[in-house]
Motif scaffolding. Sequence first.
Motif, PDB file in Angstrom:
ATOM      1  N   PHE A   1       5.964   1.687  -5.080  1.00 32.12           N
ATOM      2  CA  PHE A   1       5.205   2.542  -5.992  1.00 32.12           C
ATOM      3  C   PHE A   1       6.126   3.359  -6.888  1.00 32.12           C
ATOM      4  O   PHE A   1       5.804   3.604  -8.054  1.00 32.12           O
ATOM      5  CB  PHE A   1       4.227   3.438  -5.222  1.00 32.12           C
ATOM      6  CG  PHE A   1       2.894   2.789  -5.062  1.00 32.12           C
ATOM      7  CD1 PHE A   1       1.856   3.069  -5.925  1.00 32.12           C
ATOM      8  CD2 PHE A   1       2.681   1.848  -4.071  1.00 32.12           C
ATOM      9  CE1 PHE A   1       0.632   2.438  -5.807  1.00 32.12           C
ATOM     10  CE2 PHE A   1       1.469   1.207  -3.937  1.00 32.12           C
ATOM     11  CZ  PHE A   1       0.438   1.506  -4.804  1.00 32.12           C
TER      12      PHE A   1
ATOM     13  N   TYR B   1       6.770   9.696  -6.470  1.00 34.33           N
ATOM     14  CA  TYR B   1       7.004   8.597  -5.528  1.00 34.33           C
ATOM     15  C   TYR B   1       8.492   8.429  -5.218  1.00 34.33           C
ATOM     16  O   TYR B   1       8.862   8.133  -4.082  1.00 34.33           O
ATOM     17  CB  TYR B   1       6.423   7.284  -6.066  1.00 34.33           C
ATOM     18  CG  TYR B   1       4.914   7.226  -6.019  1.00 34.33           C
ATOM     19  CD1 TYR B   1       4.231   7.419  -4.840  1.00 34.33           C
ATOM     20  CD2 TYR B   1       4.169   6.967  -7.169  1.00 34.33           C
ATOM     21  CE1 TYR B   1       2.848   7.376  -4.797  1.00 34.33           C
ATOM     22  CE2 TYR B   1       2.790   6.912  -7.132  1.00 34.33           C
ATOM     23  CZ  TYR B   1       2.131   7.114  -5.941  1.00 34.33           C
ATOM     24  OH  TYR B   1       0.774   7.068  -5.905  1.00 34.33           O
TER      25      TYR B   1
ATOM     26  N   GLU C   1       1.433  14.547  -4.436  1.00 36.96           N
ATOM     27  CA  GLU C   1       0.792  13.245  -4.643  1.00 36.96           C
ATOM     28  C   GLU C   1      -0.694  13.319  -4.290  1.00 36.96           C
ATOM     29  O   GLU C   1      -1.548  12.830  -5.039  1.00 36.96           O
ATOM     30  CB  GLU C   1       1.500  12.205  -3.783  1.00 36.96           C
ATOM     31  CG  GLU C   1       0.896  10.837  -3.814  1.00 36.96           C
ATOM     32  CD  GLU C   1       1.493   9.929  -2.743  1.00 36.96           C
ATOM     33  OE1 GLU C   1       1.063   8.765  -2.713  1.00 36.96           O
ATOM     34  OE2 GLU C   1       2.345  10.359  -1.952  1.00 36.96           O
TER      35      GLU C   1
ATOM     36  N   VAL D   1      -3.594  12.765  -7.046  1.00 38.52           N
ATOM     37  CA  VAL D   1      -4.537  11.649  -7.034  1.00 38.52           C
ATOM     38  C   VAL D   1      -5.981  12.153  -6.936  1.00 38.52           C
ATOM     39  O   VAL D   1      -6.885  11.575  -7.552  1.00 38.52           O
ATOM     40  CB  VAL D   1      -4.200  10.621  -5.922  1.00 38.52           C
ATOM     41  CG1 VAL D   1      -4.568  11.117  -4.546  1.00 38.52           C
ATOM     42  CG2 VAL D   1      -4.870   9.284  -6.191  1.00 38.52           C
TER      43      VAL D   1
ATOM     44  N   TRP E   1      -2.914   7.240 -10.902  1.00 40.00           N
ATOM     45  CA  TRP E   1      -3.883   7.989 -10.102  1.00 40.00           C
ATOM     46  C   TRP E   1      -5.292   7.987 -10.687  1.00 40.00           C
ATOM     47  O   TRP E   1      -6.205   8.556 -10.098  1.00 40.00           O
ATOM     48  CB  TRP E   1      -3.397   9.422  -9.924  1.00 40.00           C
ATOM     49  CG  TRP E   1      -2.137   9.538  -9.119  1.00 40.00           C
ATOM     50  CD1 TRP E   1      -1.665   8.657  -8.191  1.00 40.00           C
ATOM     51  CD2 TRP E   1      -1.189  10.599  -9.150  1.00 40.00           C
ATOM     52  NE1 TRP E   1      -0.488   9.113  -7.656  1.00 40.00           N
ATOM     53  CE2 TRP E   1      -0.165  10.301  -8.228  1.00 40.00           C
ATOM     54  CE3 TRP E   1      -1.091  11.775  -9.879  1.00 40.00           C
ATOM     55  CZ2 TRP E   1       0.928  11.147  -8.009  1.00 40.00           C
ATOM     56  CZ3 TRP E   1      -0.001  12.613  -9.659  1.00 40.00           C
ATOM     57  CH2 TRP E   1       0.982  12.298  -8.725  1.00 40.00           C
TER      58      TRP E   1
ATOM     59  N   GLY F   1      -6.775   5.677  -8.055  1.00 39.57           N
ATOM     60  CA  GLY F   1      -5.871   4.552  -7.819  1.00 39.57           C
ATOM     61  C   GLY F   1      -6.568   3.216  -7.716  1.00 39.57           C
ATOM     62  O   GLY F   1      -6.028   2.273  -7.128  1.00 39.57           O
TER      63      GLY F   1
ATOM     64  N   PRO G   1      -2.940   4.377  -3.882  1.00 43.13           N
ATOM     65  CA  PRO G   1      -2.509   5.743  -4.193  1.00 43.13           C
ATOM     66  C   PRO G   1      -3.368   6.834  -3.553  1.00 43.13           C
ATOM     67  O   PRO G   1      -2.903   7.945  -3.342  1.00 43.13           O
ATOM     68  CB  PRO G   1      -2.614   5.817  -5.717  1.00 43.13           C
ATOM     69  CG  PRO G   1      -2.407   4.408  -6.160  1.00 43.13           C
ATOM     70  CD  PRO G   1      -3.118   3.590  -5.104  1.00 43.13           C
TER      71      PRO G   1
END
Length: 138
Positions: free
Chosen positions: A29, A62, A87, A91, A111, A115, A122
């Motif tokens: 990712f 990531y 993260e 997302v 995102w 995802g 994600p």
Amino acid sequence: MSEKTTVRPADAALGSGAGRVLLLVYGVFALSASARALVQITTHFSEAPLAYLLSAFAGLVYIAATVGLARGGPAGRRIALISCSIELIGVLAIGTLSVVDAVAFPDDTVWSHFGSGYGYVPLVLPFVGLWWIWRHRV
């Protein structure tokens, strides 16, 4: 001459098969989000600057998570914990905004729609990453 040996901390993701898979997914990712953002920014940035900058940001998150999980120890755990938390917030926030205000996102980010373009990985990945950090604390 004495040879210096490096012992990886017990909480590093490289210590087990499942951890290696998690690290591999984060690495993939990191590479895919960063490469996607680079292509989008260099070829048609004016079409959706917010989306492309968010993809670049996701790539950096990531990368940081990958480094933190691989490193382990107190500093690695802190890097991974902060990255996985950002993260998760990203997302959920971008996923919600891309559904509620689709006009603001004329092109997808990593995102967008939680995802969906990446099989919802994600959305699941930060939960797995945070679980890994919690489960393997020393």
